[in-house]
Scaffold this motif. Structure first.
Motif, PDB file in Angstrom:
ATOM      1  N   THR A  57       1.968  14.214   9.607  1.00 60.08           N
ATOM      2  CA  THR A  57       2.231  12.854  10.055  1.00 60.08           C
ATOM      3  C   THR A  57       1.428  11.882   9.205  1.00 60.08           C
ATOM      4  O   THR A  57       0.205  11.993   9.118  1.00 60.08           O
ATOM      5  CB  THR A  57       1.841  12.685  11.539  1.00 60.08           C
ATOM      6  OG1 THR A  57       2.509  13.686  12.301  1.00 60.08           O
ATOM      7  CG2 THR A  57       2.201  11.296  12.048  1.00 60.08           C
ATOM      8  N   ALA A  58       2.108  10.921   8.579  1.00 58.99           N
ATOM      9  CA  ALA A  58       1.429   9.903   7.775  1.00 58.99           C
ATOM     10  C   ALA A  58       1.206   8.637   8.602  1.00 58.99           C
ATOM     11  O   ALA A  58       0.162   8.003   8.505  1.00 58.99           O
ATOM     12  CB  ALA A  58       2.241   9.574   6.531  1.00 58.99           C
ATOM     13  N   SER A  59       2.200   8.260   9.403  1.00 57.42           N
ATOM     14  CA  SER A  59       2.041   7.084  10.254  1.00 57.42           C
ATOM     15  C   SER A  59       3.074   7.100  11.365  1.00 57.42           C
ATOM     16  O   SER A  59       4.120   7.737  11.257  1.00 57.42           O
ATOM     17  CB  SER A  59       2.171   5.788   9.446  1.00 57.42           C
ATOM     18  OG  SER A  59       3.512   5.595   9.031  1.00 57.42           O
ATOM     19  N   VAL A  60       2.729   6.406  12.415  1.00 57.51           N
ATOM     20  CA  VAL A  60       3.658   6.161  13.511  1.00 57.51           C
ATOM     21  C   VAL A  60       3.809   4.648  13.552  1.00 57.51           C
ATOM     22  O   VAL A  60       2.872   3.935  13.905  1.00 57.51           O
ATOM     23  CB  VAL A  60       3.117   6.711  14.847  1.00 57.51           C
ATOM     24  CG1 VAL A  60       4.099   6.439  15.973  1.00 57.51           C
ATOM     25  CG2 VAL A  60       2.833   8.205  14.733  1.00 57.51           C
ATOM     26  N   MET A  89       9.451  11.112   4.575  1.00 57.85           N
ATOM     27  CA  MET A  89      10.662  10.899   5.352  1.00 57.85           C
ATOM     28  C   MET A  89      10.295  10.072   6.567  1.00 57.85           C
ATOM     29  O   MET A  89       9.214  10.258   7.132  1.00 57.85           O
ATOM     30  CB  MET A  89      11.230  12.233   5.853  1.00 57.85           C
ATOM     31  CG  MET A  89      11.621  13.206   4.763  1.00 57.85           C
ATOM     32  SD  MET A  89      11.352  14.930   5.264  1.00 57.85           S
ATOM     33  CE  MET A  89       9.582  15.073   5.020  1.00 57.85           C
ATOM     34  N   VAL A  90      11.186   9.178   6.988  1.00 58.44           N
ATOM     35  CA  VAL A  90      10.995   8.464   8.240  1.00 58.44           C
ATOM     36  C   VAL A  90      11.943   9.097   9.250  1.00 58.44           C
ATOM     37  O   VAL A  90      13.154   9.169   9.029  1.00 58.44           O
ATOM     38  CB  VAL A  90      11.257   6.962   8.105  1.00 58.44           C
ATOM     39  CG1 VAL A  90      11.159   6.279   9.465  1.00 58.44           C
ATOM     40  CG2 VAL A  90      10.270   6.342   7.127  1.00 58.44           C
ATOM     41  N   ILE A  91      11.351   9.545  10.333  1.00 60.31           N
ATOM     42  CA  ILE A  91      12.099  10.211  11.385  1.00 60.31           C
ATOM     43  C   ILE A  91      12.262   9.234  12.546  1.00 60.31           C
ATOM     44  O   ILE A  91      11.279   8.714  13.072  1.00 60.31           O
ATOM     45  CB  ILE A  91      11.359  11.480  11.883  1.00 60.31           C
ATOM     46  CG1 ILE A  91      10.910  12.361  10.711  1.00 60.31           C
ATOM     47  CG2 ILE A  91      12.217  12.231  12.888  1.00 60.31           C
ATOM     48  CD1 ILE A  91      12.001  12.855   9.810  1.00 60.31           C
ATOM     49  N   MET A 115       6.658  11.119   7.920  1.00 60.08           N
ATOM     50  CA  MET A 115       6.142  12.463   7.675  1.00 60.08           C
ATOM     51  C   MET A 115       6.129  12.718   6.173  1.00 60.08           C
ATOM     52  O   MET A 115       7.008  12.231   5.454  1.00 60.08           O
ATOM     53  CB  MET A 115       7.022  13.508   8.360  1.00 60.08           C
ATOM     54  CG  MET A 115       7.210  13.319   9.851  1.00 60.08           C
ATOM     55  SD  MET A 115       5.708  13.516  10.826  1.00 60.08           S
ATOM     56  CE  MET A 115       5.435  15.278  10.690  1.00 60.08           C
ATOM     57  N   VAL A 116       5.140  13.480   5.702  1.00 58.07           N
ATOM     58  CA  VAL A 116       5.019  13.818   4.284  1.00 58.07           C
ATOM     59  C   VAL A 116       5.093  15.338   4.129  1.00 58.07           C
ATOM     60  O   VAL A 116       4.424  16.077   4.860  1.00 58.07           O
ATOM     61  CB  VAL A 116       3.691  13.281   3.701  1.00 58.07           C
ATOM     62  CG1 VAL A 116       3.516  13.716   2.252  1.00 58.07           C
ATOM     63  CG2 VAL A 116       3.627  11.766   3.829  1.00 58.07           C
TER      64      VAL A 116
END
Length: 180
Positions: A57-60, A89-91, A115-116
């Motif tokens: 997880t890179a950011s929320v 990727m943005v989920i 996510m990376v």
């Protein structure tokens, strides 16, 4: 090497589970932290499925709690890849709850998690492209481009601004603060 592409459907993940009393907070609603944990888990599953790699997880970016979830409701999380970069990727995640007795459903949460993809050594790795074949796919991808642009602009403004508290004193008086 030729770029590979996957559709959002190829990486889509759906998770349903019954909410138990052990998931509740002191007010009897499902704890927001539990929902966030489920969001992170399904984002990992979706991103890993798309990239064929371990992901972190890179950011929320956005977590909107729209309605409380009750003990005994069936919660369904749906995760889709909305955007891809080189290694990220943005989920997009949607959380719905269903009263299993009445069948009444409600939208409880929407979230966007970046996510990376990583290899076994912890290095970032390229992810497959995204094959956009519907208007919904294009809309989600375009909205993410815009959301990323706004986030970048906001960060630049905040970084460039020399903060002088005296300039904000009048504005602060309109808020629930006490100035000494």
């Amino acid at each position: 090497m030729q770029t590979q592409y996957k559709t959002p459907e190829e990486s889509r993940v759906v998770l349903s589970m019954l909410m138990l009393p052990s998931h509740a907070n002191f007010s009897g609603k499902i704890h927001g932290g539990h929902v966030l944990s489920l969001i992170d888990q399904i984002a990992f599953a979706c991103a890993s499925k798309h990239s064929n790699n371990y992901c972190v997880t890179a950011s929320v970016d956005v977590v909107d709690f729209l309605a409380p979830i009750e003990v005994g409701e069936m919660v369904t999380l749906k995760a889709t890849v909305n955007y891809v970069g080189n290694t990220s990727m943005v989920i997009g995640i949607r959380v719905d709850a269903e009263d299993i007795k009445s069948g009444t459903k409600k939208h409880c949460n929407s979230s966007y998690v970046t996510m990376v993809a990583k290899d076994e050594k912890g290095n970032t790795v390229k992810v497959p492209g995204l094959k956009l074949s519907t208007e919904t796919h294009v809309r989600r991808f375009a909205r993410e481009i815009r959301r990323k642009g706004l986030k970048r602009e906001s960060a630049q403004v905040m970084k460039a601004t020399n903060f002088n508290a005296d300039e904000y004193v009048e504005q602060l008086k309109n808020h629930k603060v006490e100035l000494n």
